[in-house]
Design an enzyme around this catalytic site. Structure first.
Site, PDB file in Angstrom:
ATOM      1  N   PHE A   1     -15.459   3.789   6.532  1.00 23.87           N
ATOM      2  CA  PHE A   1     -14.019   3.812   6.802  1.00 23.87           C
ATOM      3  C   PHE A   1     -13.407   4.140   5.300  1.00 23.87           C
ATOM      4  CE2 PHE A   1     -14.253  -1.131   7.453  1.00 23.87           C
ATOM      5  CZ  PHE A   1     -13.092  -1.406   6.541  1.00 23.87           C
TER       6      PHE A   1
ATOM      7  N   ARG B   1      -1.836 -14.715   5.017  1.00 19.12           N
ATOM      8  CA  ARG B   1      -2.615 -13.765   6.170  1.00 19.12           C
ATOM      9  C   ARG B   1      -1.913 -14.271   7.561  1.00 19.12           C
ATOM     10  NH1 ARG B   1      -7.135 -11.982   4.269  1.00 19.12           N
ATOM     11  NH2 ARG B   1      -8.316 -11.879   6.664  1.00 19.12           N
TER      12      ARG B   1
ATOM     13  N   ASN C   1      -2.144   0.283   7.092  1.00 20.12           N
ATOM     14  CA  ASN C   1      -1.411  -1.177   7.091  1.00 20.12           C
ATOM     15  C   ASN C   1      -0.462  -2.591   6.738  1.00 20.12           C
ATOM     16  OD1 ASN C   1      -3.739  -2.192   5.783  1.00 20.12           O
ATOM     17  ND2 ASN C   1      -4.686  -3.435   6.746  1.00 20.12           N
TER      18      ASN C   1
ATOM     19  N   TYR D   1     -12.808  -2.585  -4.010  1.00 21.84           N
ATOM     20  CA  TYR D   1     -12.509  -2.551  -2.830  1.00 21.84           C
ATOM     21  C   TYR D   1     -14.554  -2.666  -2.425  1.00 21.84           C
ATOM     22  CZ  TYR D   1      -8.914  -1.738  -0.138  1.00 21.84           C
ATOM     23  OH  TYR D   1      -7.246  -2.549   0.452  1.00 21.84           O
TER      24      TYR D   1
ATOM     25  N   GLU E   1      -9.782 -10.516  -7.698  1.00 28.28           N
ATOM     26  CA  GLU E   1      -8.636  -9.411  -7.515  1.00 28.28           C
ATOM     27  C   GLU E   1      -7.596  -9.653  -8.455  1.00 28.28           C
ATOM     28  OE1 GLU E   1      -9.500  -9.137  -2.736  1.00 28.28           O
ATOM     29  OE2 GLU E   1      -7.896  -9.462  -3.000  1.00 28.28           O
TER      30      GLU E   1
ATOM     31  N   HIS F   1      -2.060  -5.610   1.754  1.00 31.60           N
ATOM     32  CA  HIS F   1      -3.672  -6.041   1.879  1.00 31.60           C
ATOM     33  C   HIS F   1      -3.225  -7.971   1.232  1.00 31.60           C
ATOM     34  CE1 HIS F   1      -7.957  -7.345   0.539  1.00 31.60           C
ATOM     35  NE2 HIS F   1      -6.588  -7.482  -0.644  1.00 31.60           N
TER      36      HIS F   1
ATOM     37  N   THR G   1      -5.458  -7.087  10.988  1.00 32.53           N
ATOM     38  CA  THR G   1      -5.617  -5.893  10.205  1.00 32.53           C
ATOM     39  C   THR G   1      -4.687  -5.017  10.976  1.00 32.53           C
ATOM     40  OG1 THR G   1      -7.385  -7.149   9.240  1.00 32.53           O
ATOM     41  CG2 THR G   1      -7.244  -4.376   9.297  1.00 32.53           C
TER      42      THR G   1
ATOM     43  N   LYS H   1       0.996  -0.881   0.080  1.00 37.86           N
ATOM     44  CA  LYS H   1      -0.537   0.284   0.269  1.00 37.86           C
ATOM     45  C   LYS H   1       1.294   1.417   0.034  1.00 37.86           C
ATOM     46  CE  LYS H   1      -3.359  -2.003   2.477  1.00 37.86           C
ATOM     47  NZ  LYS H   1      -4.215  -1.944   3.178  1.00 37.86           N
TER      48      LYS H   1
HETATM   49  P1  CMP Z   1      -7.592  -4.696   3.764  1.00 41.51           P
HETATM   50  O1  CMP Z   1      -6.806  -5.684   4.147  1.00 41.51           O
HETATM   51  O2  CMP Z   1      -6.914  -3.710   3.057  1.00 41.51           O
HETATM   52  O3  CMP Z   1      -8.884  -4.234   3.305  1.00 41.51           O
HETATM   53  C1  CMP Z   1     -10.012  -3.231   3.774  1.00 41.51           C
HETATM   54  C2  CMP Z   1      -8.613  -2.107   4.190  1.00 41.51           C
HETATM   55  O4  CMP Z   1      -9.254  -1.034   4.769  1.00 41.51           O
HETATM   56  C3  CMP Z   1      -8.473  -2.703   5.411  1.00 41.51           C
HETATM   57  O5  CMP Z   1      -7.493  -3.357   5.087  1.00 41.51           O
HETATM   58  C4  CMP Z   1      -7.586  -1.202   5.651  1.00 41.51           C
HETATM   59  O6  CMP Z   1      -6.308  -0.367   5.445  1.00 41.51           O
HETATM   60  C5  CMP Z   1      -8.686  -0.576   6.213  1.00 41.51           C
HETATM   61  N1  CMP Z   1      -9.149  -0.297   6.886  1.00 41.51           N
HETATM   62  C6  CMP Z   1      -9.799   1.136   7.773  1.00 41.51           C
HETATM   63  N2  CMP Z   1     -10.144   1.182   8.842  1.00 41.51           N
HETATM   64  C7  CMP Z   1     -10.888  -0.431   9.057  1.00 41.51           C
HETATM   65  C8  CMP Z   1     -11.180  -0.961  10.303  1.00 41.51           C
HETATM   66  N3  CMP Z   1     -12.172   0.588  11.042  1.00 41.51           N
HETATM   67  N4  CMP Z   1     -11.482  -2.226   9.925  1.00 41.51           N
HETATM   68  C9  CMP Z   1     -11.418  -2.828   8.709  1.00 41.51           C
HETATM   69  N5  CMP Z   1     -10.238  -2.014   8.079  1.00 41.51           N
HETATM   70  C10 CMP Z   1     -10.135  -0.763   8.332  1.00 41.51           C
END
Ligand code: CMP
Length: 139
Positions: free
Chosen positions: A58, A86, A113, A50, A127, A116, A92, A10
C-alpha cells in the site's frame, strides 16, 4: 510519566473540515497540543516519513493519499502520551475501531483513516524531529 507523541490529521479529515472536531477529542482525553501546523506535504517528505513502509503493497497509494491535500502535524503531550493517543485514535482500520475513538467517529477507510499517531517513544522522537524545530514546540 509525561511523554510526547506525534500526530497527523490526514487529508481526508482536513478536507471535511474536521480539524477542530478531532482536536476536541484529543483535548478531552487530557492530551495537550503543544505544537501544531498545517502543511502540504511534498512527495519526497511523504516518502521519507513513511520510509518504514516502503516495501508494503500500500506504500505508493499511501504517499499519493498523504499528498492529496493539507495535513495538520502536531506534538501532543501528557501522561503515557504514546499509548494514550493510540487508544484515542482507535484501530488502524475504522471497521475495527471502538466507539468514541477518532477513527470510529470520523475515518472513511483503512487508508483514509483521519489520523496518524506514533507507535513507540523512539518513533515519536524521530517523527517530531522530522517536522518540528524546538522553537515550534511550546509546552
Ligand atoms: P498510519 O498510522 O499513518 O501508518 C501507515 C498508514 O498506511 C496507516 O496509518 C494507513 O493510513 C495506511 N494503510 C493503508 N493500507 C493499509 C493496510 N492494509 N494496513 C495498514 N495500514 C494501511
Amino acid at each position: 510519566t509525561v511523554e510526547r507523541t506525534f500526530s497527523i490529521i490526514k487529508p481526508d479529515a482536513t478536507k471535511r473540515n474536521l480539524t477542530g472536531a478531532i482536536n476536541a477529542v484529543i483535548e478531552k482525553s487530557g492530551l495537550r497540543i503543544i505544537g501544531q501546523k498545517r502543511v502540504q506535504l511534498s512527495e519526497g517528505q511523504a516518502e521519507g516519513f513513511y520510509a518504514i513502509h516502503k516495501e508494503r503493497p500500500f506504500f505508493r497509494d499511501l504517499v499519493t493519499f498523504m499528498i492529496s491535500g493539507p495535513v495538520v502535524v502536531q506534538v501532543l503531550e501528557g501522561d503515557n502520551a504514546v499509548a494514550k493517543y493510540r487508544d484515542v485514535m482507535g484501530a488502524t482500520n475504522p471497521a475495527n475501531a471502538a466507539p468514541g475513538t477518532i477513527r470510529k467517529e470520523f475515518a472513511e477507510s483503512i487508508e483514509a483513516n483521519s489520523v496518524h499517531g506514533s507507535d513507540s517513544q523512539e518513533n515519536a522522537a524521530r517523527e517530531i524531529e522530522f517536522f518540528f524545530t524546538d522553537q515550534e514546540i511550546v509546552g
